[in-house]
Design an enzyme around this catalytic site. Structure first.
Site, PDB file in Angstrom:
ATOM      1  N   LYS A   1      38.285  35.527  39.806  1.00 34.05           N
ATOM      2  CA  LYS A   1      38.206  36.859  39.194  1.00 34.05           C
ATOM      3  C   LYS A   1      36.801  37.427  39.402  1.00 34.05           C
ATOM      4  CE  LYS A   1      36.914  34.823  34.746  1.00 34.05           C
ATOM      5  NZ  LYS A   1      37.437  34.242  33.495  1.00 34.05           N
TER       6      LYS A   1
ATOM      7  N   ARG B   1      41.546  35.460  21.345  1.00 34.45           N
ATOM      8  CA  ARG B   1      41.454  36.457  22.400  1.00 34.45           C
ATOM      9  C   ARG B   1      42.902  36.722  22.784  1.00 34.45           C
ATOM     10  NH1 ARG B   1      37.477  35.388  27.564  1.00 34.45           N
ATOM     11  NH2 ARG B   1      39.262  34.256  28.342  1.00 34.45           N
TER      12      ARG B   1
ATOM     13  N   TYR C   1       8.977  54.741  37.604  1.00 36.51           N
ATOM     14  CA  TYR C   1       9.371  55.574  36.459  1.00 36.51           C
ATOM     15  C   TYR C   1       8.732  55.076  35.163  1.00 36.51           C
ATOM     16  CZ  TYR C   1      13.224  57.493  39.278  1.00 36.51           C
ATOM     17  OH  TYR C   1      13.967  58.116  40.232  1.00 36.51           O
TER      18      TYR C   1
ATOM     19  N   MET D   1      17.553  52.672  40.407  1.00 30.89           N
ATOM     20  CA  MET D   1      18.981  52.557  40.725  1.00 30.89           C
ATOM     21  C   MET D   1      19.203  51.814  42.045  1.00 30.89           C
ATOM     22  SD  MET D   1      21.824  55.564  40.863  1.00 30.89           S
ATOM     23  CE  MET D   1      21.663  56.059  39.156  1.00 30.89           C
TER      24      MET D   1
HETATM   25  C1  LIG Z   1      37.173  32.819  33.462  1.00 30.14           C
HETATM   26  C2  LIG Z   1      38.157  31.850  32.952  1.00 30.14           C
HETATM   27  C3  LIG Z   1      38.126  30.501  33.349  1.00 30.14           C
HETATM   28  C4  LIG Z   1      37.001  29.909  34.166  1.00 30.14           C
HETATM   29  O1  LIG Z   1      35.915  29.558  33.332  1.00 30.14           O
HETATM   30  P1  LIG Z   1      34.622  28.838  33.921  1.00 30.14           P
HETATM   31  O2  LIG Z   1      33.787  28.518  32.745  1.00 30.14           O
HETATM   32  O3  LIG Z   1      33.967  29.810  34.836  1.00 30.14           O
HETATM   33  O4  LIG Z   1      35.097  27.636  34.665  1.00 30.14           O
HETATM   34  C5  LIG Z   1      39.173  29.701  32.949  1.00 30.14           C
HETATM   35  N1  LIG Z   1      40.168  30.183  32.168  1.00 30.14           N
HETATM   36  C6  LIG Z   1      40.220  31.457  31.757  1.00 30.14           C
HETATM   37  C7  LIG Z   1      41.340  31.904  30.907  1.00 30.14           C
HETATM   38  C8  LIG Z   1      39.211  32.329  32.108  1.00 30.14           C
HETATM   39  O5  LIG Z   1      39.243  33.603  31.671  1.00 30.14           O
END
Ligand SMILES: *Cc1c(COP(=O)(O)O)cnc(C)c1O
Length: 419
Positions: free
Chosen positions: A65, A163, A312, A360
């Site tokens: 991701k 979550r 800046y 930037m």
């Molecule tokens: C991002 C994520 C992981 C990976 O976590 P790491 O600490 O980077 O290994 C695993 N499971 C879920 C649900 C995540 O959102």
């Protein structure tokens, strides 16, 4: 202007016929102002290290991701699969579709919500879908009916991260829906730890593990025996074999970082047998190695007199005649503005301080003590040069965040090159 000798598209360097094979492996970066390199060797080392910890029978799901934590979705996914990952995990449908476009036919788990209106795209590509809502389950059941396809779902269990996930009554109602629709394949069930990397006290993680096992028992009692049960992120994968189940979801350690100092300390403490007489960990036990470097080329060098202010807000003033170099990157490229007047970069094998505010698209550095610095010299913002190193951990500390954020925010427009 780009000299005519440079490749027309610097992202895909042409291989010269006369170049020896070895040299051809290194991409030509002369036409680039700023770029990211990912070391295939470090990547392989990291995946081998993880594989050693989890054994051959556990599925290694590489979490890619956030543009593979800034490493480049396509590039990192290819390296991961070549280095022994079994499947990929992403947050969003569009990331999963990008993996298909890149030619990956492997299993892909989408861990975030897929808009109900787009579930059909996910089902058509046979993605694994996280399931934590009745609405999604019902829509998937309709899709199964309409298409004859069998959506694969992974039920997300709430165990204390609060979550995504379901527990108790809500979980029970979801299981009612699933029981009524055998057209949905309950392939997986999973949870996610809240407090495994921020502490060396793992009582809360153990409690979450117990709640997950109880939920699996509930599923079993209702006739669901998912073949793909998973709970472990990087820290759990490296520290707690009892969290491995059928699959692990490994993100940060694949890229060469410890999840946290606490994770590293716990690991090193438990693998003290791997520490040699010199106090160093054996190579096999040493752990992840960073695979990413962030580099840029100097776009101007100039001299300013003592007393002149820089950038800046005039937040830095020269106390001596100073040589400045302009770097063509800034916060829009993922170099945090909180690094203003704090961070160092590597140039000519030495550390050079950032002066004034990060802009930037531009950052100024002090090269008074690197007199040989010239236009288009390579500067390392993250990574090694000679025997010096700037680690993502160092920038994270300066910016008050974690290495995850430092790399994940490296802008997608920077070319990613595998070296
Ligand atoms: C991002 C994520 C992981 C990976 O976590 P790491 O600490 O980077 O290994 C695993 N499971 C879920 C649900 C995540 O959102």
């Amino acid at each position: 202007m780009t000299p005519t000798t440079l490749p027309t598209n610097p992202r895909v360097p042409e291989k010269s016929e006369t170049q020896p094979a070895e040299a051809a492996k290194q991409p030509d970066t002369r036409g680039l102002n700023a770029w990211i390199e990912v070391s295939a060797e470090a990547y392989r080392h990291n995946l081998e290290f993880i594989r050693q910890r989890i054994g051959s029978s556990v599925e290694l799901g590489a979490v890619v991701k956030a543009n593979a934590y800034g490493h480049g979705l396509e590039q990192a996914s290819r390296l991961a699969l070549e280095s022994g990952a079994d499947s990929l995990c992403v947050h969003a449908l569009d990331e999963a579709l990008a993996l298909r476009r890149a030619g990956h036919r492997c299993d892909v788990l989408i861990m975030g919500h897929v808009p109900l209106a787009r579930l059909s795209e996910a089902v058509r590509e046979n993605f694994r879908l996280v399931l934590f809502s009745i609405e999604t389950a019902e829509r998937l059941a309709h899709l199964a009916q309409d298409t004859g396809l069998r959506p694969r779902v992974h039920v997300k269990i709430e165990t204390g991260t609060h979550r995504q996930g379901l527990e108790g009554e809500e979980l029970s109602r979801l299981l009612d829906v699933l029981a009524a629709h055998p057209s949905l394949e309950v392939e997986g069930a999973y949870t996610h730890f809240a407090d495994i990397e921020d502490t060396t006290d793992h009582a809360y993680a153990r409690r979450q593990l117990r709640l997950f096992e109880e939920a699996l028992e509930t599923l079993r009692a209702r006739g669901f025996e998912p073949s793909c049960r998973h709970a472990a992120c990087s820290a759990a994968s490296l520290l707690f074999p009892e969290t491995h189940f059928d699959m692990v979801r490994v993100g940060i350690s694949q890229y060469g970082f410890w999840s946290s100092k606490e994770t590293r300390l716990t690991y090193q403490h438990e693998h003290a047998g791997g520490v040699s007489g010199a106090g160093h960990l054996d190579a096999a036990a040493a752990g992840p190695r960073p695979s990413l470097s962030f580099k840029a080329r100097i776009s101007q060098v100039k001299n300013i007199p003592a007393g002149a202010s820089v950038g800046y807000g005039r937040t830095w003033q020269a106390t001596r005649p100073t040589r400045l170099a302009v770097l063509p990157i800034g916060y829009a490229d993922g170099y945090d503005r909180l690094l203003s007047n704090r961070a160092h970069v590597l140039v000519g094998g030495r550390r050079a301080p950032v002066r004034g505010r990060v802009c930037m698209n531009l950052t100024l550095i002090d090269v008074t003590d690197v007199p040989e610095a010239r236009l288009e010299d390579e500067v390392v913002l993250i990574g090694r040069q000679g025997d010096r190193e700037v680690r993502a951990e160092e920038l994270a500390e300066l910016a008050g965040t974690i290495p995850y954020e430092v790399v994940a925010r490296l802008a997608p427009h920077l070319p990613r090159l595998i070296v």
